[in-house]
Design an enzyme around this catalytic site. Structure first.
Site: not given
Ligand code: F6P
Length: 348
Positions: A116, A138, A266
């Protein structure tokens, strides 16, 4: 009165706890104190491409400080990337520029992670007045000590590790827990330390399978009942398997011990932000509004030694805040006997 009449605000990338607190901190004083209109752009940069937005009023801000997720929605849309998810046939950056103008925006607040902030920088080069707010569970955004979302994720992961301890002890098992962190192992490091993990594996520190197995076997002969292994999702592993599953299989293969894996997933990104994250998000939001009122654009707000600063988006772009193998928390964990899986170099 401020020269700024209308602000656009969006949340992009993976969501995290604290996004609504940041939206509120930008919008509430903007609306109530300065009489500025705030447009909440839907679903990250996608909303700017499709001109989807809501008018944020005082009423919409009520009760959102404690709410997880984002009231604006988010997406992983990267308008400067070809073969992105949607609408590939149109010139998305130009569309965003046109819509920014059509909507009468004087500036755009981009709340998000590394991707972003990179997009925010590129939009500022196209002439948009942009301010960035860093968020990610992260904690890997360069130029700031911390991002909101991280503290909440660490506390959820730590709670999960605490719970694994009791069941691991009852069964005398090896328990592997995989936490998020693709490039950066901050969540694994912090939750591993806070939760008393015996082994912590990070993407930044290369590990050896045999070192991990030997460490566990030694613990068993030293009459330890169980072993907790905290693994960041981005450690070295074959591409067809999750990090936790891989390490768990390696351990049972090399030690013949019973090993179980938990992939936290998640859960780490959902739910109520901690007090710390609400405070960080609120500080970032109000600092972003200060920048807007000063007309100081092309910057990201940042925290350094608990002081609010700003950093040029240009400097943030393309860099990551990774765990140094010499980080103070790594040292602290090592002095407690925590194993990071590194090959042991015997002194000659
Ligand atoms: O937001 C970062 C994060 O949580 C990473 O640690 C993880 O690999 C990724 O997002 C997974 O996100 P998504 O499946 O929503 O693309």
């Amino acid at each position: 009165m401020s020269k700024i009449k209308r602000i656009g605000i969006l949340t992009a990338g993976g969501d995290c706890p604290g996004l609504n607190a940041a939206i509120r901190a930008v919008s509430k004083p903007a609306i109530l104190k300065y009489g500025i209109e705030v447009y909440g752009i839907s679903s990250g940069f996608l909303g700017l491409i499709e001109k989807e937005y809501i008018n944020i009023t005082e009423n919409r801000l009520s009760g959102i400080l404690t709410l997880g997720g984002t009231i604006l929605g988010t997406s992983r849309e990267k308008p400067f990337k070809k073969s992105s998810l949607y609408l590939d046939e149109i010139d998305k950056p130009q569309q965003i520029k046109d819509n920014y103008k059509d909507l009468g925006l004087d500036c755009l607040v981009c709340i998000g992670g590394n991707g972003t902030q990179k997009t925010a920088y590129r939009l500022s080069k196209l002439g948009l007045n942009v301010v960035g707010i860093p968020k990610t569970i992260d904690n890997d955004i360069w130029g700031t000590d911390t991002c909101f979302g991280f503290d909440s994720a660490v506390s959820i992961a730590t709670d999960a590790i605490d719970r694994l301890h009791t069941t691991a002890n009852s069964h005398r098992r090896v328990m592997v827990i995989e936490v998020m962190g693709n490039k950066a192992g901050w969540i694994a490091l912090h939750s591993g330390l806070a939760g008393g993990g015996d082994i912590i594996l990070l993407p930044e520190i290369d590990y050896r399978e045999e070192v991990v197995a030997d460490f566990i076997l030694k613990r068993m002969t030293d009459r330890h009942g169980a072993t907790i292994v905290v693994v960041a999702e981005g450690i070295r592993k074959p591409s067809n398997v999750s990090a936790g599953k891989y390490i768990s299989d390696v351990i049972s293969g090399l030690t013949n011990l019973e090993s179980r894996v938990t992939v936290l997933g998640y859960i780490q990104r959902g739910g109520t932000p901690t007090a710390t994250d609400r405070i960080i998000a609120t500080r970032y939001g109000t600092a972003a509004l200060d920048l807007i009122l000063k007309g100081d654009f092309g910057k990201m707000v940042a925290l350094k030694d608990d002081h609010m600063m700003t950093i040029d988006l240009e400097k943030v772009e393309g860099k990551l805040n990774l765990v140094s193998p010499k980080h103070k928390l790594v040292k602290s964990a090592k002095s407690l006997g925590t194993c990071f899986g590194e090959k042991i170099h015997l002194k000659k």
